[in-house]
Structure formats: C-alpha cells, structure tokens
Write a protein that holds these residues in place. Sequence first.
Motif, short mmCIF file in Angstrom:
data_model
loop_
_atom_site.label_atom_id
_atom_site.label_comp_id
_atom_site.label_asym_id
_atom_site.label_seq_id
_atom_site.Cartn_x
_atom_site.Cartn_y
_atom_site.Cartn_z
N GLY A 185 -9.07 -7.26 -4.53
CA GLY A 185 -7.91 -6.93 -5.55
C GLY A 185 -8.10 -5.60 -6.07
O GLY A 185 -7.09 -5.24 -6.63
N GLN A 186 -9.11 -4.84 -5.68
CA GLN A 186 -9.21 -3.31 -6.58
C GLN A 186 -8.06 -2.54 -5.94
O GLN A 186 -7.61 -1.86 -6.77
CB GLN A 186 -10.52 -2.99 -6.18
N PHE A 187 -7.70 -2.48 -4.65
CA PHE A 187 -6.85 -1.82 -4.08
C PHE A 187 -5.40 -2.07 -4.92
O PHE A 187 -4.59 -1.11 -5.30
CB PHE A 187 -6.63 -1.96 -2.68
N VAL A 188 -4.96 -3.25 -5.11
CA VAL A 188 -3.84 -3.51 -5.99
C VAL A 188 -3.92 -3.01 -7.01
O VAL A 188 -2.86 -2.11 -7.65
CB VAL A 188 -3.62 -5.12 -5.67
N ASP A 189 -5.23 -2.92 -7.87
CA ASP A 189 -5.24 -2.43 -9.19
C ASP A 189 -5.13 -0.97 -9.38
O ASP A 189 -4.28 -0.40 -10.04
CB ASP A 189 -6.52 -3.03 -9.67
N ASP A 190 -5.70 -0.49 -8.16
CA ASP A 190 -5.80 1.01 -8.29
C ASP A 190 -4.20 1.72 -7.88
O ASP A 190 -3.97 2.60 -8.18
CB ASP A 190 -6.72 1.48 -7.32
N PHE A 191 -3.57 0.96 -6.82
CA PHE A 191 -2.50 1.42 -6.34
C PHE A 191 -1.10 0.73 -6.48
O PHE A 191 -0.09 1.39 -6.04
CB PHE A 191 -2.72 1.85 -4.71
N GLU A 192 -1.38 -0.46 -7.30
CA GLU A 192 0.03 -1.31 -7.32
C GLU A 192 0.46 -1.49 -5.97
O GLU A 192 1.94 -1.45 -6.15
CB GLU A 192 0.84 -0.63 -8.46
N VAL A 230 -3.33 0.51 6.49
CA VAL A 230 -4.61 0.83 6.76
C VAL A 230 -4.52 1.75 7.91
O VAL A 230 -5.17 2.79 7.82
CB VAL A 230 -5.47 -0.43 7.20
N VAL A 231 -3.64 1.34 8.89
CA VAL A 231 -3.75 2.28 10.07
C VAL A 231 -3.01 3.77 9.79
O VAL A 231 -3.54 4.67 10.05
CB VAL A 231 -2.64 1.72 11.26
N SER A 232 -1.97 3.77 8.88
CA SER A 232 -1.53 4.99 8.43
C SER A 232 -2.43 5.91 7.80
O SER A 232 -2.68 7.16 8.17
CB SER A 232 -0.24 4.77 7.46
N ASN A 233 -3.26 5.29 6.86
CA ASN A 233 -4.62 5.97 6.26
C ASN A 233 -5.68 6.44 7.26
O ASN A 233 -6.03 7.65 7.23
CB ASN A 233 -5.00 5.19 5.16
N LEU A 234 -5.89 5.57 8.31
CA LEU A 234 -6.87 5.81 9.24
C LEU A 234 -6.44 6.94 9.92
O LEU A 234 -7.11 7.72 10.68
CB LEU A 234 -7.36 4.87 10.08
N GLU A 235 -5.08 6.93 10.56
CA GLU A 235 -4.44 8.10 11.28
C GLU A 235 -4.65 9.45 10.65
O GLU A 235 -4.58 10.33 11.43
CB GLU A 235 -3.07 7.74 11.52
N ASP A 236 -4.60 9.47 9.42
CA ASP A 236 -4.80 10.92 8.60
C ASP A 236 -6.28 11.60 8.62
O ASP A 236 -6.52 12.64 8.45
CB ASP A 236 -4.71 10.56 6.94
N ALA A 237 -7.26 10.71 9.16
CA ALA A 237 -8.48 11.02 9.31
C ALA A 237 -8.66 12.48 10.50
O ALA A 237 -7.63 12.53 11.35
CB ALA A 237 -9.54 10.10 10.04
N ASN A 246 -14.84 4.76 7.28
CA ASN A 246 -15.51 5.29 6.49
C ASN A 246 -14.99 6.65 5.68
O ASN A 246 -15.34 7.13 4.49
CB ASN A 246 -16.95 5.62 6.96
N TRP A 247 -14.47 7.47 6.51
CA TRP A 247 -13.78 8.78 5.71
C TRP A 247 -12.64 8.39 4.77
O TRP A 247 -12.69 8.87 3.67
CB TRP A 247 -13.06 9.60 6.90
N TRP A 248 -11.87 7.28 5.11
CA TRP A 248 -10.94 6.77 4.03
C TRP A 248 -11.63 6.23 2.96
O TRP A 248 -11.20 6.51 1.76
CB TRP A 248 -10.04 5.96 4.88
N ALA A 291 -13.05 8.83 0.56
CA ALA A 291 -11.73 9.39 -0.11
C ALA A 291 -11.33 8.30 -1.23
O ALA A 291 -11.06 8.83 -2.61
CB ALA A 291 -10.65 9.78 0.51
N LEU A 292 -11.15 7.13 -1.06
CA LEU A 292 -10.96 6.25 -2.07
C LEU A 292 -11.90 5.97 -3.22
O LEU A 292 -11.96 5.99 -4.55
CB LEU A 292 -10.71 4.70 -1.39
N ASP A 293 -13.41 6.12 -2.56
CA ASP A 293 -14.42 6.06 -3.47
C ASP A 293 -14.60 7.32 -4.46
O ASP A 293 -14.70 7.07 -5.63
CB ASP A 293 -15.83 6.14 -2.61
N LEU A 294 -14.36 8.25 -3.79
CA LEU A 294 -14.20 9.63 -4.68
C LEU A 294 -13.41 9.46 -6.00
O LEU A 294 -13.33 9.99 -6.74
CB LEU A 294 -14.09 10.87 -3.74
N SER A 295 -11.93 8.96 -5.46
CA SER A 295 -10.97 9.18 -6.33
C SER A 295 -10.86 8.28 -7.23
O SER A 295 -10.46 8.20 -8.50
CB SER A 295 -9.54 9.15 -5.54
N HIS A 296 -11.37 6.78 -6.92
CA HIS A 296 -11.16 5.64 -7.89
C HIS A 296 -12.52 4.91 -8.00
O HIS A 296 -12.52 4.22 -8.82
CB HIS A 296 -9.95 4.65 -7.21
N GLY A 297 -13.47 5.21 -7.12
CA GLY A 297 -14.74 4.32 -7.18
C GLY A 297 -14.87 3.00 -6.66
O GLY A 297 -13.76 2.39 -6.79
#
Length: 94
Positions: A35-42, A50-57, A68-70, A73-79
């Motif tokens: 549920g954290q993703f929904v809380d963080d990004f609504e 998932v695929v879209s974000n992984l393609e940005d690596a 792990n790269w994605w 980034a999520l951990d750095l921005s939201h923990g």
Amino acid sequence: MDRTALERELRSAFDAEETTVSVVARQARDMAEGGQFVDDFEAELTPATVVSNLEDAPEGYSLVERWNWWLGALDLSHGGYARFSVRPDIEQQP
C-alpha cells in the motif's frame, strides 16, 4: 496486482531468465500489496507502471539492476522501498 500479467509484461520488455522475472514480479506484487505506493503516488501499481519505470533505467542494465535502480530512486524520494530490492546474485543462480 496480477502477477501473471506482470511476468508476461516483463518477459516481453526485457531479456531475462524466468527465475529473475518471477522474483521481480513477486517483489512488485508485495510492494503493491503493502500500500505504500498508493499512499505515496495516489495511483495503483500496475504492470504498465512497473515496465515504464524500469525502461527509464540506464541502457544495458539487467532486469534486476533496473528494478533495484527504480527502488533506489523511490527509496531516496519517499523512503521505505529498499526492502523490496532483489539480490543481484539472483541472476547467476541456476
């Protein structure tokens, strides 16, 4: 999140072993269910997200490196996302 759909999308988008696809899909499903993703990004975490974000690596990254790269980034921005990372040596296991 439909793990089967995610596995299908990951196989289609990335050249990865079945074991690696399964592990990344399981971690993504766990992340979605937490549920954290929904809380963080609504927004729901979907296979397309998932695929879209992984393609940005960076080019040349393996599926695990992309995941792990994605997450980094999520951990750095939201923990709180590092717990869903995948051990890099999973790609060397038979």
